[in-house]
Design an enzyme around this catalytic site. Structure first.
Site, PDB file in Angstrom:
ATOM      1  N   HIS A   1       0.810  -1.571  -4.104  1.00 58.80           N
ATOM      2  CA  HIS A   1       1.472  -2.809  -3.659  1.00 58.80           C
ATOM      3  C   HIS A   1       1.644  -2.825  -2.139  1.00 58.80           C
ATOM      4  O   HIS A   1       1.510  -3.877  -1.515  1.00 58.80           O
ATOM      5  CB  HIS A   1       2.865  -2.935  -4.283  1.00 58.80           C
ATOM      6  CG  HIS A   1       2.877  -3.598  -5.628  1.00 58.80           C
ATOM      7  ND1 HIS A   1       2.452  -4.884  -5.834  1.00 58.80           N
ATOM      8  CD2 HIS A   1       3.292  -3.151  -6.846  1.00 58.80           C
ATOM      9  CE1 HIS A   1       2.598  -5.202  -7.117  1.00 58.80           C
ATOM     10  NE2 HIS A   1       3.106  -4.168  -7.757  1.00 58.80           N
TER      11      HIS A   1
ATOM     12  N   GLY B   1       9.661   0.172 -11.410  1.00 62.92           N
ATOM     13  CA  GLY B   1       9.298   0.291 -10.003  1.00 62.92           C
ATOM     14  C   GLY B   1       9.274  -1.071  -9.339  1.00 62.92           C
ATOM     15  O   GLY B   1       9.093  -2.095  -9.998  1.00 62.92           O
TER      16      GLY B   1
ATOM     17  N   CYS C   1       3.493  -5.006 -14.692  1.00 62.41           N
ATOM     18  CA  CYS C   1       3.913  -5.209 -13.310  1.00 62.41           C
ATOM     19  C   CYS C   1       4.845  -6.408 -13.272  1.00 62.41           C
ATOM     20  O   CYS C   1       4.571  -7.428 -13.911  1.00 62.41           O
ATOM     21  CB  CYS C   1       2.689  -5.465 -12.432  1.00 62.41           C
ATOM     22  SG  CYS C   1       3.105  -5.834 -10.716  1.00 62.41           S
ATOM     23  N   LEU C   2       5.936  -6.297 -12.544  1.00 66.43           N
ATOM     24  CA  LEU C   2       6.900  -7.397 -12.478  1.00 66.43           C
ATOM     25  C   LEU C   2       6.299  -8.648 -11.829  1.00 66.43           C
ATOM     26  O   LEU C   2       6.817  -9.742 -12.010  1.00 66.43           O
ATOM     27  CB  LEU C   2       8.163  -6.962 -11.714  1.00 66.43           C
ATOM     28  CG  LEU C   2       8.993  -5.866 -12.398  1.00 66.43           C
ATOM     29  CD1 LEU C   2      10.153  -5.436 -11.504  1.00 66.43           C
ATOM     30  CD2 LEU C   2       9.514  -6.332 -13.757  1.00 66.43           C
TER      31      LEU C   2
ATOM     32  N   HIS D   1       0.943   2.945  -8.548  1.00 68.12           N
ATOM     33  CA  HIS D   1       1.032   1.487  -8.713  1.00 68.12           C
ATOM     34  C   HIS D   1       1.813   0.858  -7.550  1.00 68.12           C
ATOM     35  O   HIS D   1       1.369  -0.115  -6.940  1.00 68.12           O
ATOM     36  CB  HIS D   1       1.707   1.182 -10.060  1.00 68.12           C
ATOM     37  CG  HIS D   1       1.890  -0.267 -10.349  1.00 68.12           C
ATOM     38  ND1 HIS D   1       1.221  -0.918 -11.373  1.00 68.12           N
ATOM     39  CD2 HIS D   1       2.674  -1.213  -9.760  1.00 68.12           C
ATOM     40  CE1 HIS D   1       1.587  -2.201 -11.376  1.00 68.12           C
ATOM     41  NE2 HIS D   1       2.477  -2.404 -10.417  1.00 68.12           N
ATOM     42  N   GLU D   2       2.961   1.447  -7.231  1.00 66.38           N
ATOM     43  CA  GLU D   2       3.794   0.894  -6.152  1.00 66.38           C
ATOM     44  C   GLU D   2       3.151   1.123  -4.781  1.00 66.38           C
ATOM     45  O   GLU D   2       3.225   0.266  -3.901  1.00 66.38           O
ATOM     46  CB  GLU D   2       5.208   1.499  -6.186  1.00 66.38           C
ATOM     47  CG  GLU D   2       5.968   1.284  -7.491  1.00 66.38           C
ATOM     48  CD  GLU D   2       5.987  -0.152  -7.977  1.00 66.38           C
ATOM     49  OE1 GLU D   2       5.968  -1.078  -7.142  1.00 66.38           O
ATOM     50  OE2 GLU D   2       6.002  -0.361  -9.202  1.00 66.38           O
TER      51      GLU D   2
ATOM     52  N   GLN E   1       6.730  -7.051  -3.065  1.00 66.18           N
ATOM     53  CA  GLN E   1       6.911  -7.922  -4.226  1.00 66.18           C
ATOM     54  C   GLN E   1       8.066  -8.903  -4.063  1.00 66.18           C
ATOM     55  O   GLN E   1       8.192  -9.847  -4.838  1.00 66.18           O
ATOM     56  CB  GLN E   1       7.153  -7.079  -5.495  1.00 66.18           C
ATOM     57  CG  GLN E   1       5.915  -6.366  -5.995  1.00 66.18           C
ATOM     58  CD  GLN E   1       6.220  -5.587  -7.258  1.00 66.18           C
ATOM     59  OE1 GLN E   1       6.708  -4.465  -7.196  1.00 66.18           O
ATOM     60  NE2 GLN E   1       5.957  -6.182  -8.410  1.00 66.18           N
TER      61      GLN E   1
HETATM   62 NI    NI Z   1       3.652  -3.938  -9.767  1.00 65.65          NI
END
Ligand code: NI
Length: 180
Positions: A141, A48, A95-96, A137-138, A53
C-alpha cells in the site's frame, strides 16, 4: 477519530507514501494520525491499515494479527523496509479498500522487516504466516501497490468490475471513494 477508508478505484490509493523524519514521527500530528488509524482499523474491523488508505501519503502502516481470543497486538511500522523474503505462501487475502473481495495471493512465507516504532526507535522483526502476509500487503500500500495488482488478468478484470459497480451503485456514501 475514525477516518474514512478509501475504496478502489480511488486514485489516491495509488499514491506513494513519503518517508517521515524523526521530528515528524514525534509530532503531535503523526501521533494523532497513528491513534486515528488504530481506531479506524479496529472499527472496520481489519488486521492492517496503511496511511495511504485514509488519504495520508506517508510511509506508515499498522497491523494487529492477534487471534480473536488473544489480547491485542498493535504494531506500528514507520519507513518500513523489507530486508529479506523467504519461501512462498498462498494466502486468502482481503483488504479494507476492497470490501467484499477475498482472493488467493502468493507472498513470501517469511520476511525480515526494519522500521521505526511510534517513538522513532528502529526495530527489526522476522515475521511468518499471517503477520508476514499482512506486513507485505501493507508495505505494498505504501508503494501504491494494491492486492488487485497480484491477480491474473481474468481475476483482475472481475475484481475491477465488481468494485466499480459497487462504487457506481452508492455514489452518495462518502466512504465509497471517487468512482470513475
Ligand atoms: Ni489493504
Amino acid at each position: 477519530m475514525i477516518r474514512t477508508i478509501l475504496h478502489y478505484p480511488d486514485k489516491r490509493l495509488r499514491n506513494e507514501g513519503k518517508k517521515l523524519s524523526l521530528a515528524e514521527v514525534k509530532s503531535e500530528a503523526v501521533q494523532k494520525l497513528i491513534d486515528d488509524m488504530a481506531e479506524t482499523m479496529y472499527a472496520a474491523p481489519g488486521v492492517g491499515l496503511a496511511a495511504t488508505q485514509i488519504g495520508e501519503a506517508l510511509q506508515l502502516f499498522i497491523v494487529d494479527c492477534a487471534a480473536e481470543d488473544q489480547p491485542s497486538d498493535l504494531r506500528i511500522f514507520i519507513n518500513p523496509e523489507i530486508l529479506e523474503r523467504h519461501d512462498e505462501i498462498t494466502w486468502n487475502e482481503g483488504c479494507l479498500s476492497f470490501p467484499g473481495v477475498t482472493e488467493e495471493i502468493d507472498r513470501a512465507a517469511r520476511v525480515k522487516v526494519r522500521a521505526l516504532d511510534r517513538h522513532g526507535n528502529e526495530f527489526t522483526i522476522e515475521a511468518e504466516e499471517l503477520l508476514a502476509v499482512a506486513v507485505q500487503h501493507e508495505y505494498d500500500h505504501l508503494q501504491g501497490v494494491l492486492m488487485i495488482d497480484h491477480l491474473g488478468a481474468l481475476k483482475k478484470r472481475m475484481v475491477d468490475r465488481k468494485m466499480k459497480k459497487r462504487a457506481a451503485e452508492s455514489p452518495s456514501r462518502e466512504d465509497e471513494g471517487t468512482a470513475e
